[in-house]
Design a protein around this motif. Structure first.
Motif, PDB file in Angstrom:
ATOM      1  N   CYS A 135      34.679  73.506  33.999  1.00 21.40           N
ATOM      2  CA  CYS A 135      35.200  72.973  32.732  1.00 21.40           C
ATOM      3  C   CYS A 135      36.109  74.011  32.071  1.00 21.40           C
ATOM      4  CB  CYS A 135      34.042  72.553  31.824  1.00 21.40           C
ATOM      5  SG  CYS A 135      32.933  73.900  31.413  1.00 21.40           S
ATOM      6  N   PHE A 136      36.361  73.808  30.809  1.00 24.74           N
ATOM      7  CA  PHE A 136      37.239  74.672  30.019  1.00 24.74           C
ATOM      8  C   PHE A 136      36.799  76.141  30.089  1.00 24.74           C
ATOM      9  CE2 PHE A 136      38.290  76.474  25.783  1.00 24.74           C
ATOM     10  CZ  PHE A 136      39.672  76.363  25.843  1.00 24.74           C
ATOM     11  N   LYS A 137      35.496  76.366  30.076  1.00 26.76           N
ATOM     12  CA  LYS A 137      34.958  77.735  30.118  1.00 26.76           C
ATOM     13  C   LYS A 137      35.465  78.496  31.356  1.00 26.76           C
ATOM     14  CE  LYS A 137      30.491  79.985  30.872  1.00 26.76           C
ATOM     15  NZ  LYS A 137      30.671  80.272  32.281  1.00 26.76           N
ATOM     16  N   GLU A 138      35.452  77.856  32.502  1.00 26.14           N
ATOM     17  CA  GLU A 138      35.925  78.517  33.724  1.00 26.14           C
ATOM     18  C   GLU A 138      37.417  78.813  33.637  1.00 26.14           C
ATOM     19  OE1 GLU A 138      31.988  77.143  34.672  1.00 26.14           O
ATOM     20  OE2 GLU A 138      33.647  76.068  33.722  1.00 26.14           O
ATOM     21  N   TRP A 139      38.186  77.890  33.060  1.00 24.40           N
ATOM     22  CA  TRP A 139      39.611  78.152  32.873  1.00 24.40           C
ATOM     23  C   TRP A 139      39.810  79.385  31.999  1.00 24.40           C
ATOM     24  CZ3 TRP A 139      42.250  78.224  28.199  1.00 24.40           C
ATOM     25  CH2 TRP A 139      43.629  78.458  28.300  1.00 24.40           C
ATOM     26  N   ARG A 140      39.064  79.472  30.889  1.00 27.90           N
ATOM     27  CA  ARG A 140      39.204  80.601  29.956  1.00 27.90           C
ATOM     28  C   ARG A 140      38.864  81.929  30.615  1.00 27.90           C
ATOM     29  NH1 ARG A 140      39.796  79.848  23.942  1.00 27.90           N
ATOM     30  NH2 ARG A 140      39.842  82.092  24.079  1.00 27.90           N
ATOM     31  N   GLU A 141      37.950  81.909  31.577  1.00 24.99           N
ATOM     32  CA  GLU A 141      37.495  83.143  32.221  1.00 24.99           C
ATOM     33  C   GLU A 141      38.394  83.600  33.358  1.00 24.99           C
ATOM     34  OE1 GLU A 141      33.450  82.260  33.303  1.00 24.99           O
ATOM     35  OE2 GLU A 141      32.745  82.500  31.231  1.00 24.99           O
ATOM     36  N   LEU A 142      39.365  82.785  33.745  1.00 27.36           N
ATOM     37  CA  LEU A 142      40.271  83.191  34.815  1.00 27.36           C
ATOM     38  C   LEU A 142      41.090  84.399  34.384  1.00 27.36           C
ATOM     39  CD1 LEU A 142      41.692  79.779  36.097  1.00 27.36           C
ATOM     40  CD2 LEU A 142      40.057  81.262  37.271  1.00 27.36           C
ATOM     41  N   SER A 143      41.367  85.258  35.328  1.00 32.92           N
ATOM     42  CA  SER A 143      42.204  86.430  35.072  1.00 32.92           C
ATOM     43  C   SER A 143      43.552  86.239  35.761  1.00 32.92           C
ATOM     44  CB  SER A 143      41.509  87.694  35.598  1.00 32.92           C
ATOM     45  OG  SER A 143      41.305  87.595  37.004  1.00 32.92           O
ATOM     46  N   ASN A 144      44.468  87.132  35.470  1.00 34.38           N
ATOM     47  CA  ASN A 144      45.754  87.189  36.173  1.00 34.38           C
ATOM     48  C   ASN A 144      45.764  88.476  36.982  1.00 34.38           C
ATOM     49  OD1 ASN A 144      46.618  85.743  33.419  1.00 34.38           O
ATOM     50  ND2 ASN A 144      47.948  85.057  35.056  1.00 34.38           N
ATOM     51  N   PRO A 145      45.778  88.426  38.293  1.00 32.44           N
ATOM     52  CA  PRO A 145      45.603  87.238  39.123  1.00 32.44           C
ATOM     53  C   PRO A 145      44.131  86.870  39.212  1.00 32.44           C
ATOM     54  CG  PRO A 145      45.766  89.153  40.538  1.00 32.44           C
ATOM     55  CD  PRO A 145      45.937  89.643  39.117  1.00 32.44           C
ATOM     56  N   ASP A 146      43.864  85.814  39.938  1.00 36.80           N
ATOM     57  CA  ASP A 146      42.493  85.419  40.257  1.00 36.80           C
ATOM     58  C   ASP A 146      42.537  84.735  41.612  1.00 36.80           C
ATOM     59  OD1 ASP A 146      39.707  84.927  39.946  1.00 36.80           O
ATOM     60  OD2 ASP A 146      39.999  84.689  37.792  1.00 36.80           O
ATOM     61  N   VAL A 147      41.403  84.730  42.299  1.00 37.08           N
ATOM     62  CA  VAL A 147      41.359  84.147  43.643  1.00 37.08           C
ATOM     63  C   VAL A 147      40.063  83.361  43.812  1.00 37.08           C
ATOM     64  CG1 VAL A 147      41.426  84.580  46.136  1.00 37.08           C
ATOM     65  CG2 VAL A 147      42.668  86.118  44.585  1.00 37.08           C
ATOM     66  N   LEU A 148      40.227  82.122  44.251  1.00 42.23           N
ATOM     67  CA  LEU A 148      39.093  81.298  44.660  1.00 42.23           C
ATOM     68  C   LEU A 148      39.171  81.123  46.174  1.00 42.23           C
ATOM     69  CD1 LEU A 148      39.286  78.335  42.115  1.00 42.23           C
ATOM     70  CD2 LEU A 148      37.933  80.413  41.905  1.00 42.23           C
ATOM     71  N   GLN A 149      38.044  81.244  46.835  1.00 39.42           N
ATOM     72  CA  GLN A 149      37.985  80.968  48.266  1.00 39.42           C
ATOM     73  C   GLN A 149      37.346  79.586  48.428  1.00 39.42           C
ATOM     74  OE1 GLN A 149      34.959  82.895  50.674  1.00 39.42           O
ATOM     75  NE2 GLN A 149      36.509  83.336  52.219  1.00 39.42           N
ATOM     76  N   VAL A 150      38.087  78.674  49.029  1.00 38.31           N
ATOM     77  CA  VAL A 150      37.575  77.335  49.308  1.00 38.31           C
ATOM     78  C   VAL A 150      37.418  77.244  50.819  1.00 38.31           C
ATOM     79  CG1 VAL A 150      37.925  74.853  49.030  1.00 38.31           C
ATOM     80  CG2 VAL A 150      38.875  76.443  47.337  1.00 38.31           C
ATOM     81  N   HIS A 151      36.192  77.039  51.247  1.00 41.08           N
ATOM     82  CA  HIS A 151      35.921  76.968  52.682  1.00 41.08           C
ATOM     83  C   HIS A 151      35.447  75.565  53.044  1.00 41.08           C
ATOM     84  CE1 HIS A 151      35.096  78.414  56.682  1.00 41.08           C
ATOM     85  NE2 HIS A 151      33.909  77.834  56.627  1.00 41.08           N
ATOM     86  N   PHE A 152      36.120  74.986  54.020  1.00 41.81           N
ATOM     87  CA  PHE A 152      35.775  73.662  54.530  1.00 41.81           C
ATOM     88  C   PHE A 152      35.126  73.860  55.889  1.00 41.81           C
ATOM     89  CE2 PHE A 152      39.460  73.365  51.838  1.00 41.81           C
ATOM     90  CZ  PHE A 152      39.229  72.232  51.059  1.00 41.81           C
TER      91      PHE A 152
END
Length: 185
Positions: free
Chosen positions: A153-170
């Motif tokens: 939600c909004f909270k996760e957006w607010r906590e993002l930094s510049n830069p930031d990295v998410l790992q999405v594993h399928f």
């Protein structure tokens, strides 16, 4: 289609502004090098970037090291909340995380932005490469994240930094998303 894929969703480094031709700051250029250091050993085979300069420049040091081209994709540009200057934009943005279909004047809904970003991810699933770096912007990144994890939600957006990295594993039918940059800097 190989269902074992890893995608590194990256928020661009610190920039001088929000317009599409905003440059990275001096600190942002240093962050881009640190980002390249961080991602260099991740076996990235394909790089996609928003057409905005700050996104492209954020991944350029890695692309040069790996000798890979950067494929620009307009679907990775930042979500447009509105074409008006809104004093209460932060509150309106927060509302758009709970009502995905709300549209402000001249903007796009969270759902519309999410769908265009996720389309890029889905197309990567059909490519022969297995590991991708995808550079975008904070709001769009958080909406793609929300697509895979409804609790975002909004909270996760607010906590993002510049830069930031998410790992999405399928892996077959299982999808895992981990924020892997948080404590790196």
């Amino acid at each position: 289609m190989n269902k074992n894929k890893t995608m590194y969703l990256i928020r661009h480094c610190e920039a001088t502004g929000q317009n599409e031709d905003a440059e990275l700051t001096i600190n942002g250029r240093k962050q881009a090098v640190k980002l390249a250091d961080f991602l260099e050993e991740k076996n990235i085979q394909y790089i996609l970037s928003s057409t905005y300069l700050r996104a492209y420049k954020s991944i350029q040091p890695l692309a040069e090291r790996l000798q890979l081209p950067i494929h620009k994709d307009e679907r990775l540009i930042e979500r447009k909340l509105s074409d008006k200057n809104l004093d209460e934009w932060l509150l309106l943005l927060e509302k758009s995380f709970t009502n995905l279909d709300i549209v402000y004047e001249g903007g796009e809904s969270s759902r519309q932005a999410m769908e265009r970003g996720v389309t890029v991810i889905k197309e990567c699933m059909y490519r022969k490469e297995t590991t991708f770096a995808i550079v975008t912007h904070g709001n769009l990144l958080s909406l793609i994240w929300k697509y895979f994890d409804q609790t975002v939600c909004f909270k996760e957006w607010r906590e993002l930094s510049n830069p930031d990295v998410l790992q999405v594993h399928f892996n077959q039918e299982k999808i895992t998303v981990n924020r892997i940059w948080r404590n790196h800097m």
